[in-house]
Design a protein around this motif. Structure first.
Motif, mmCIF file in Angstrom:
data_model
loop_
_atom_site.group_PDB
_atom_site.id
_atom_site.type_symbol
_atom_site.label_atom_id
_atom_site.label_comp_id
_atom_site.label_asym_id
_atom_site.label_seq_id
_atom_site.Cartn_x
_atom_site.Cartn_y
_atom_site.Cartn_z
ATOM 1 N N LEU A 62 0.826 -1.205 0.000
ATOM 2 C CA LEU A 62 0.000 0.000 0.000
ATOM 3 C C LEU A 62 0.863 1.259 0.000
ATOM 4 N N GLU A 63 1.904 1.223 0.791
ATOM 5 C CA GLU A 63 2.803 2.371 0.857
ATOM 6 C C GLU A 63 3.398 2.651 -0.522
ATOM 7 N N TRP A 64 3.700 1.597 -1.201
ATOM 8 C CA TRP A 64 4.288 1.745 -2.534
ATOM 9 C C TRP A 64 3.275 2.357 -3.505
ATOM 10 N N VAL A 65 2.030 1.896 -3.420
ATOM 11 C CA VAL A 65 0.973 2.462 -4.270
ATOM 12 C C VAL A 65 0.946 3.986 -4.093
ATOM 13 N N TYR A 66 0.938 4.433 -2.833
ATOM 14 C CA TYR A 66 0.820 5.868 -2.596
ATOM 15 C C TYR A 66 2.104 6.618 -2.931
ATOM 16 N N THR A 67 3.222 5.925 -2.869
ATOM 17 C CA THR A 67 4.465 6.567 -3.301
ATOM 18 C C THR A 67 4.423 6.828 -4.807
ATOM 19 N N MET A 68 3.897 5.857 -5.550
ATOM 20 C CA MET A 68 3.783 6.046 -6.999
ATOM 21 C C MET A 68 2.837 7.203 -7.313
ATOM 22 N N VAL A 69 1.732 7.264 -6.582
ATOM 23 C CA VAL A 69 0.777 8.355 -6.787
ATOM 24 C C VAL A 69 1.476 9.696 -6.527
ATOM 25 N N GLN A 70 2.167 9.761 -5.422
ATOM 26 C CA GLN A 70 2.855 10.986 -5.041
ATOM 27 C C GLN A 70 3.865 11.406 -6.112
ATOM 28 N N GLN A 122 1.678 1.845 7.249
ATOM 29 C CA GLN A 122 0.710 1.406 6.256
ATOM 30 C C GLN A 122 0.804 2.307 5.025
ATOM 31 N N PRO A 171 2.478 6.289 3.359
ATOM 32 C CA PRO A 171 3.487 7.324 3.604
ATOM 33 C C PRO A 171 2.918 8.403 4.521
ATOM 34 N N TRP A 194 2.298 11.364 4.273
ATOM 35 C CA TRP A 194 1.355 12.376 3.790
ATOM 36 C C TRP A 194 -0.037 11.835 3.491
ATOM 37 N N LEU A 235 -4.882 7.307 -10.102
ATOM 38 C CA LEU A 235 -4.536 8.515 -10.856
ATOM 39 C C LEU A 235 -5.529 8.773 -11.990
#
Lengths: 375, 375
Positions: free
Chosen positions: A322-330, B6, B8, B10, B369
């Motif tokens: 999940l963290e990776w998903v949001y890192t990609m979004v960011q 869980q 990042p 932000w 996205l």
């Protein structure tokens, strides 16, 4: 907590310079349309092979076909939109067969002997019947300069093991690109039946944090003569580690290594453990003589057993995805911002004014965002 | 390097929940239209006073008028668009008069005696003729619960010093909101002639990193009995510090404090210094008896002298402002994303699928996205 910088991690060195986002690659088109020519050093160029279907890739990987495994990784490493889409379909079908390996991250200062250690450790595991995949994360490697990590030539003995599979760092350019490729390569290797994945990294940029975020167990390889080499260990890296390994504990170095081990154990006592419920310790070993190397596996096994019994193991893996998903979004949002022509145009002036103290930071941010929203 | 989470930093706890961005405040309207009623505890409610002009604020602050200083901070702390605009104009005019203080961040585990230390330290500085402003950063404080930091009642002796000015933590809600307000309050205090700014924080969320990013010197207050309280010190916080202060080194504790000091000095030897060219050390003191408190100022002065002579002092301040600008930009972009109705709608399903392993992380990011770009 890295040292304070001029800008946050995610701001490109020269703001406004295009920096590829791994999410964007599929949208904008990547650098290389022919993945085999740039990233697939371990297999013949992509273009000269017959075209494989999604099913060919999936079945090939699942059956443990090493040629197709290598081709699948090449596909995963491609930046071309049509290959990215295909790769995602392959990964989707492989997903049910992933997750069954232990993922071990390995980092250390240059000269600490990571490669030799991985070779000795990997050969030992292979001889015990384990299937070992060795990957590398090195955002600094590029097509022209070549990967400095994971080269087969550096791990000659391991590369000849039938149970080992070595893959150099993908030529992703950015850490984001390399991250996507490495994470997906881990999945592919798992689907191909590798039960131990070693992910090596040099300490470039945030690569340790990145590798920590894709592995279960994180090993920091250090040198004897504790303290003296500290300049080479980045801030916070010790706190990522589940174990510290003082390498080169051989010959005249044995006593020094013991002293270093004790010193680091003291330090670890004052730091928060990297993994909930696991107290990291320092150990000595010699990749050269093999002394202490078998013990590494005992530690990993003890770690896995303990983490699995408390559920922390699975919980962390889910968090990591999940963290990776949001890192990609960011990263995608940031790329959009810094590549915006209006933003690019005003950034130098805004930064100048902020530095001179002629506008406040709040106004600077507002003006940058106004420029972005105009576009 | 905080523990893996869980999501990042932000990503809001419950993604999709509106979380105020301090950049957005001026655009969307804030929580409180009447800043004086919520944040201006130290001055009469805003609405009942005559309206001051930008020039009134500026001249008042520059002349050192404490009532107007308090009102200006209240203005800066307001979330209402019309006040934010006015505040920015005031700050712009004050900017040339800012930057001449030493900004000292102070953190520590609960019970370490931060408040007593700040009182003793602050009173000592006032008696030496210095002008001391004490601010607090506590993102957990809110209108209803009140600030747990910086209360005048907690620093009774210091609050009676004519050279001291104590301001509780603004009711910003989010760390971002509190950050903007605190940073701008530092500037206002500097323009009002305060030459020493103490910024206290409890260790909520990322507040230590935030306070580190707005101060020159960062002090970590600890307790005796080294090691035992380590559970209370967050990962990476020791590495932010320019000095460690073992408080409560009095009575029976003196020897324990000495032992702790030596232990921490050992640890510091293995960590990267927080400030380039400055080796952090541990010291003991007693806020109660005052022993060792005068020495803190010697350390700060030595630090400042050394950092200024190498240019690191000014360089870091410039970096801090730029970094803050981009942090605000980043937070704004994230707020836009997570408040997007299309994104909010699909987040739970996407997270579920990722956790189950039915879609890959890359696809999850792409779908999020795509939903965002649809809006």
């Amino acid at each position: 907590m890295s040292k304070e910088k001029q800008r946050p991690e995610w701001v490109p060195e020269e703001a406004g310079t295009a920096f590829a986002s791994h999410v964007m690659e599929g949208v904008n088109g990547g650098h290389d349309g022919m993945p085999g020519q740039t990233a697939g050093r371990s297999s013949p160029p992509f273009s000269r092979r017959r075209k494989l279907s999604v099913d060919d890739y999936v079945q090939g990987v699942l059956s443990g076909n090493r040629t197709i495994l290598a081709q699948t990784i090449t596909l995963v490493e491609s930046n071309a939109p049509r290959y990215i889409e295909m790769a995602q379909e392959v990964i989707k079908q492989l997903l049910p067969y992933t997750g069954r390996s232990i993922r071990i991250g390995i980092t250390g200062v240059p000269g600490a002997g990571k490669s030799t250690l991985i070779e000795t450790f990997g050969c030992m595991l292979c001889e015990q019947g384990r299937r070992v995949a060795v990957l590398a994360v090195d955002p600094s490697s590029s097509v022209t300069r070549g990967s400095i990590l994971g080269d087969k030539t550096r791990m000659d003995r391991l590369s000849r093991q039938p149970n080992a599979f070595i893959r150099p760092s993908p030529s992703g350019g950015t850490l984001g690109g390399v991250t996507r490729k490495s994470r997906e390569t881990i999945l592919v290797c798992e689907a191909a039946g590798f039960d131990t994945v070693l992910v090596e990294t040099v300490g470039v940029g945030q690569s340790e944090t990145t590798v920590r975020s894709m592995t279960d167990f994180f090993l920091l390889v250090m040198l004897t003569g504790a303290g003296d080499e500290l300049q080479g260990i980045k801030k916070g890296v010790i706190e990522l580690a589940d174990a510290l390994l003082i390498n080169k504990a051989d010959g005249d170095n044995i006593i020094k290594a013991q002293v270093a081990k004790e010193e680091y154990n003291r330090v670890l006592h004052y730091l928060k453990p990297a993994s909930e419920g696991w107290m990291p310790e320092a150990y000595t070993c010699s990749a050269l003589t093999g002394a202490g190397v078998a013990h590494i596996w005992d530690i990993v096994e003890r770690f896995r057993h303990q983490m699995q019994s408390t559920g922390t193991f699975e919980k962390r893996r889910k968090s990591q995805v999940l963290e990776w998903v949001y890192t990609m979004v960011q990263e995608h949002l940031q790329t959009g911002f810094f590549n915006d022509p209006n933003v690019k145009k005003i950034i130098p002036g805004i930064e100048q004014q902020v530095s001179e103290g002629s506008i406040s930071a709040t106004i600077a941010a507002k003006e940058l965002l106004a420029a972005y929203e105009k576009g």
